[in-house]
Design an enzyme around this catalytic site. Structure first.
Site, PDB file in Angstrom:
ATOM      1  N   SER A 174     -12.991  -4.603 -15.782  1.00 12.38           N
ATOM      2  CA  SER A 174     -12.962  -5.922 -16.426  1.00 12.38           C
ATOM      3  C   SER A 174     -14.179  -6.760 -16.028  1.00 12.38           C
ATOM      4  O   SER A 174     -14.414  -7.819 -16.585  1.00 12.38           O
ATOM      5  CB  SER A 174     -11.676  -6.666 -16.062  1.00 12.38           C
ATOM      6  OG  SER A 174     -11.581  -6.788 -14.659  1.00 12.38           O
ATOM      7  N   HIS A 194     -15.111   0.582  -2.905  1.00 11.93           N
ATOM      8  CA  HIS A 194     -14.016  -0.237  -2.355  1.00 11.93           C
ATOM      9  C   HIS A 194     -13.144   0.544  -1.375  1.00 11.93           C
ATOM     10  O   HIS A 194     -12.084   0.066  -0.990  1.00 11.93           O
ATOM     11  CB  HIS A 194     -13.151  -0.808  -3.484  1.00 11.93           C
ATOM     12  CG  HIS A 194     -13.861  -1.858  -4.297  1.00 11.93           C
ATOM     13  ND1 HIS A 194     -13.367  -2.362  -5.485  1.00 11.93           N
ATOM     14  CD2 HIS A 194     -15.027  -2.507  -4.075  1.00 11.93           C
ATOM     15  CE1 HIS A 194     -14.210  -3.273  -5.959  1.00 11.93           C
ATOM     16  NE2 HIS A 194     -15.221  -3.364  -5.128  1.00 11.93           N
ATOM     17  N   CYS A 241     -10.209  -0.582  17.496  1.00 11.23           N
ATOM     18  CA  CYS A 241     -11.332   0.285  17.908  1.00 11.23           C
ATOM     19  C   CYS A 241     -12.132   0.810  16.713  1.00 11.23           C
ATOM     20  O   CYS A 241     -13.181   1.429  16.895  1.00 11.23           O
ATOM     21  CB  CYS A 241     -10.836   1.436  18.781  1.00 11.23           C
ATOM     22  SG  CYS A 241      -9.882   2.682  17.887  1.00 11.23           S
ATOM     23  N   ASN A 281     -12.587   2.343  -7.772  1.00  9.61           N
ATOM     24  CA  ASN A 281     -11.209   2.802  -7.587  1.00  9.61           C
ATOM     25  C   ASN A 281     -10.998   3.392  -6.204  1.00  9.61           C
ATOM     26  O   ASN A 281     -11.881   4.056  -5.660  1.00  9.61           O
ATOM     27  CB  ASN A 281     -10.849   3.839  -8.655  1.00  9.61           C
ATOM     28  CG  ASN A 281     -10.946   3.254 -10.051  1.00  9.61           C
ATOM     29  OD1 ASN A 281     -11.023   2.035 -10.193  1.00  9.61           O
ATOM     30  ND2 ASN A 281     -10.967   4.091 -11.057  1.00  9.61           N
ATOM     31  N   VAL A 282      -9.809   3.169  -5.681  1.00  8.94           N
ATOM     32  CA  VAL A 282      -9.482   3.691  -4.346  1.00  8.94           C
ATOM     33  C   VAL A 282      -8.475   4.841  -4.465  1.00  8.94           C
ATOM     34  O   VAL A 282      -7.970   5.321  -3.462  1.00  8.94           O
ATOM     35  CB  VAL A 282      -8.926   2.562  -3.436  1.00  8.94           C
ATOM     36  CG1 VAL A 282      -9.951   1.449  -3.262  1.00  8.94           C
ATOM     37  CG2 VAL A 282      -7.602   1.997  -3.962  1.00  8.94           C
ATOM     38  N   ALA A 338     -10.799   5.642 -22.265  1.00  9.10           N
ATOM     39  CA  ALA A 338     -11.753   6.552 -21.635  1.00  9.10           C
ATOM     40  C   ALA A 338     -11.379   8.021 -21.856  1.00  9.10           C
ATOM     41  O   ALA A 338     -12.242   8.844 -22.156  1.00  9.10           O
ATOM     42  CB  ALA A 338     -11.842   6.249 -20.141  1.00  9.10           C
ATOM     43  N   TYR A 394       0.819  -1.214   0.000  1.00  8.01           N
ATOM     44  CA  TYR A 394       0.000   0.000   0.000  1.00  8.01           C
ATOM     45  C   TYR A 394       0.854   1.267   0.000  1.00  8.01           C
ATOM     46  O   TYR A 394       0.513   2.257  -0.645  1.00  8.01           O
ATOM     47  CB  TYR A 394      -1.006  -0.001   1.166  1.00  8.01           C
ATOM     48  CG  TYR A 394      -2.244  -0.798   0.791  1.00  8.01           C
ATOM     49  CD1 TYR A 394      -3.180  -0.278  -0.102  1.00  8.01           C
ATOM     50  CD2 TYR A 394      -2.437  -2.080   1.268  1.00  8.01           C
ATOM     51  CE1 TYR A 394      -4.285  -1.012  -0.487  1.00  8.01           C
ATOM     52  CE2 TYR A 394      -3.545  -2.828   0.893  1.00  8.01           C
ATOM     53  CZ  TYR A 394      -4.467  -2.285   0.014  1.00  8.01           C
ATOM     54  OH  TYR A 394      -5.553  -3.016  -0.390  1.00  8.01           O
ATOM     55  N   GLY A 404     -14.067   1.234 -18.071  1.00 13.67           N
ATOM     56  CA  GLY A 404     -12.761   0.755 -17.601  1.00 13.67           C
ATOM     57  C   GLY A 404     -12.799  -0.268 -16.484  1.00 13.67           C
ATOM     58  O   GLY A 404     -11.984  -0.195 -15.571  1.00 13.67           O
TER      59      GLY A 404
HETATM   60  N1  APR Z   1      -9.737   3.396 -20.756  1.00 15.23           N
HETATM   61  C1  APR Z   1     -10.763   2.594 -20.393  1.00 15.23           C
HETATM   62  N2  APR Z   1     -10.599   1.337 -19.981  1.00 15.23           N
HETATM   63  C2  APR Z   1      -9.338   0.842 -19.923  1.00 15.23           C
HETATM   64  C3  APR Z   1      -8.211   1.614 -20.282  1.00 15.23           C
HETATM   65  C4  APR Z   1      -8.445   2.947 -20.717  1.00 15.23           C
HETATM   66  N3  APR Z   1      -7.443   3.757 -21.078  1.00 15.23           N
HETATM   67  N4  APR Z   1      -7.102   0.849 -20.113  1.00 15.23           N
HETATM   68  C5  APR Z   1      -7.524  -0.340 -19.659  1.00 15.23           C
HETATM   69  N5  APR Z   1      -8.874  -0.363 -19.560  1.00 15.23           N
HETATM   70  C6  APR Z   1      -9.757  -1.440 -19.087  1.00 15.23           C
HETATM   71  C7  APR Z   1      -9.221  -2.840 -19.327  1.00 15.23           C
HETATM   72  O1  APR Z   1      -9.565  -3.270 -20.649  1.00 15.23           O
HETATM   73  C8  APR Z   1      -9.970  -3.633 -18.253  1.00 15.23           C
HETATM   74  O2  APR Z   1     -11.246  -4.044 -18.732  1.00 15.23           O
HETATM   75  O3  APR Z   1      -9.856  -1.324 -17.686  1.00 15.23           O
HETATM   76  C9  APR Z   1     -10.171  -2.606 -17.138  1.00 15.23           C
HETATM   77  C10 APR Z   1      -9.304  -2.797 -15.919  1.00 15.23           C
HETATM   78  O4  APR Z   1      -9.666  -3.991 -15.281  1.00 15.23           O
HETATM   79  P1  APR Z   1      -9.094  -4.399 -13.850  1.00 15.23           P
HETATM   80  O5  APR Z   1      -7.635  -4.170 -13.795  1.00 15.23           O
HETATM   81  O6  APR Z   1      -9.608  -5.775 -13.561  1.00 15.23           O
HETATM   82  O7  APR Z   1      -9.752  -3.319 -12.864  1.00 15.23           O
HETATM   83  P2  APR Z   1     -11.197  -3.309 -12.187  1.00 15.23           P
HETATM   84  O8  APR Z   1     -12.226  -3.896 -13.073  1.00 15.23           O
HETATM   85  O9  APR Z   1     -11.389  -1.916 -11.693  1.00 15.23           O
HETATM   86  O10 APR Z   1     -10.956  -4.267 -10.950  1.00 15.23           O
HETATM   87  C11 APR Z   1     -11.993  -4.407 -10.009  1.00 15.23           C
HETATM   88  O11 APR Z   1     -10.580  -5.651  -8.544  1.00 15.23           O
HETATM   89  O12 APR Z   1      -8.432  -5.872  -7.667  1.00 15.23           O
HETATM   90  C12 APR Z   1      -9.740  -5.488  -7.403  1.00 15.23           C
HETATM   91  O13 APR Z   1     -10.580  -4.012  -5.790  1.00 15.23           O
HETATM   92  C13 APR Z   1      -9.832  -4.038  -6.985  1.00 15.23           C
HETATM   93  O14 APR Z   1     -11.397  -2.333  -7.617  1.00 15.23           O
HETATM   94  C14 APR Z   1     -10.603  -3.401  -8.111  1.00 15.23           C
HETATM   95  C15 APR Z   1     -11.449  -4.553  -8.622  1.00 15.23           C
END
Ligand code: APR
Length: 240
Positions: free
Chosen positions: A190, A120, A131, A103-104, A231, A68, A188
């Site tokens: 997955s 998250h 506490c 997103n965090v 994006a 972190y 953005g």
């Molecule tokens: N613009 C838009 N989307 C994008 C870009 C971009 N420039 N670059 C990458 N991506 C997309 C990828 O294609 C993928 O589908 O962003 C996505 C990222 O996916 P992950 O890395 O899996 O992120 P996320 O879906 O936010 O993960 C969810 O998983 O690890 C945990 O808690 C964490 O919040 C996170 C959660």
């Protein structure tokens, strides 16, 4: 092709009074924050799923804190990109607007988004393991094992880890937002981490018009419109 789809979404937005937006790591990619499941998603040899768990923290809190601290250092220098800014423009234009982010990194808030749920948690917030007191701290030189100022117990990041439940109020508000807006943007993500992974289908079932923005779309046929692109390139073209 994408121009036609952008025009379609632009027309739809011009006629809409309510928009809900779900974002994931991809919206911060062009700010230089690595996504979790992309090529840069590893830290040392660890995947997020190996470190962002209560078990990992119990086993080796120093390792988890080290990860972190690394991420805090990485994010601290980053600034919102054109996609974060376009969402601020949309919030100022559309009567009813709700942003839900996985997103965090705090970049939506830094850009000026207001009506926002950080489902998250936030990397700049910490919580006492004993506490429960919460603190916000932007320091980049925390001790290896940060301690609570109230009771001297170990602090943890105030983040929802794998295997932990989303705050009930946040979940309720998110589900309601997904069902009660005319249009939904899914940007953005997955779509592999629940419950956010189900939000688009829940919205779709409720009759919401779903738009996905992602260079590698993940909603496989569910979206009414898919804008395949980054994006920060696509969102500004919507004209807000
Ligand atoms: N613009 C838009 N989307 C994008 C870009 C971009 N420039 N670059 C990458 N991506 C997309 C990828 O294609 C993928 O589908 O962003 C996505 C990222 O996916 P992950 O890395 O899996 O992120 P996320 O879906 O936010 O993960 C969810 O998983 O690890 C945990 O808690 C964490 O919040 C996170 C959660």
């Amino acid at each position: 092709m994408i121009e036609e789809q952008i025009s379609l979404v632009r027309e739809r937005l011009a006629a809409t009074k309510s928009l809900v937006v779900l974002t994931g790591a991809g919206i911060s990619a062009e700010s230089g924050v690595p996504t979790f499941r992309g090529d840069e998603g590893l830290w040392k040899t660890y995947r997020a799923e190996e470190l962002a768990t209560p078990q990992a923290f119990q086993r080796d809190p120093q390792l988890v804190w080290e990860w972190y601290q690394w991420r805090r250092g990485l994010i601290a220098a980053k600034v919102p990109n054109a996609a974060h800014e376009a969402l601020v423009g949309l919030e100022q234009t559309i009567i009813q607007f709700q942003l839900i982010t996985q997103n965090v990194d705090g970049l939506h808030a830094k850009a000026g988004s207001r009506n926002m749920l950080e489902m998250h948690g936030n990397i700049w917030k910490m919580r006492c393991t004993h506490c429960g007191v919460k603190t916000e701290d932007h320091s980049l030189s925390l001790p290896a094992l940060p301690k609570c100022s109230e009771c001297d117990s170990l602090l943890r990041p105030d983040i929802v880890w794998f295997g932990e439940a989303i705050d009930g109020k946040h979940l309720e508000q998110s589900l309601s937002a997904c069902q009660n807006h005319e249009v939904m943007f899914v940007i953005g993500t997955s779509g592999v981490v629940q419950p956010a992974a189900s939000f688009a289908s829940i919205a779709k079932e409720a009759g919401v018009f779903v738009v996905e923005i992602n260079p590698a779309p993940s909603l496989s046929g569910l979206a009414d419109v898919t804008l395949s692109g980054k994006a920060a390139e696509v969102l500004p073209q919507l004209g807000f």
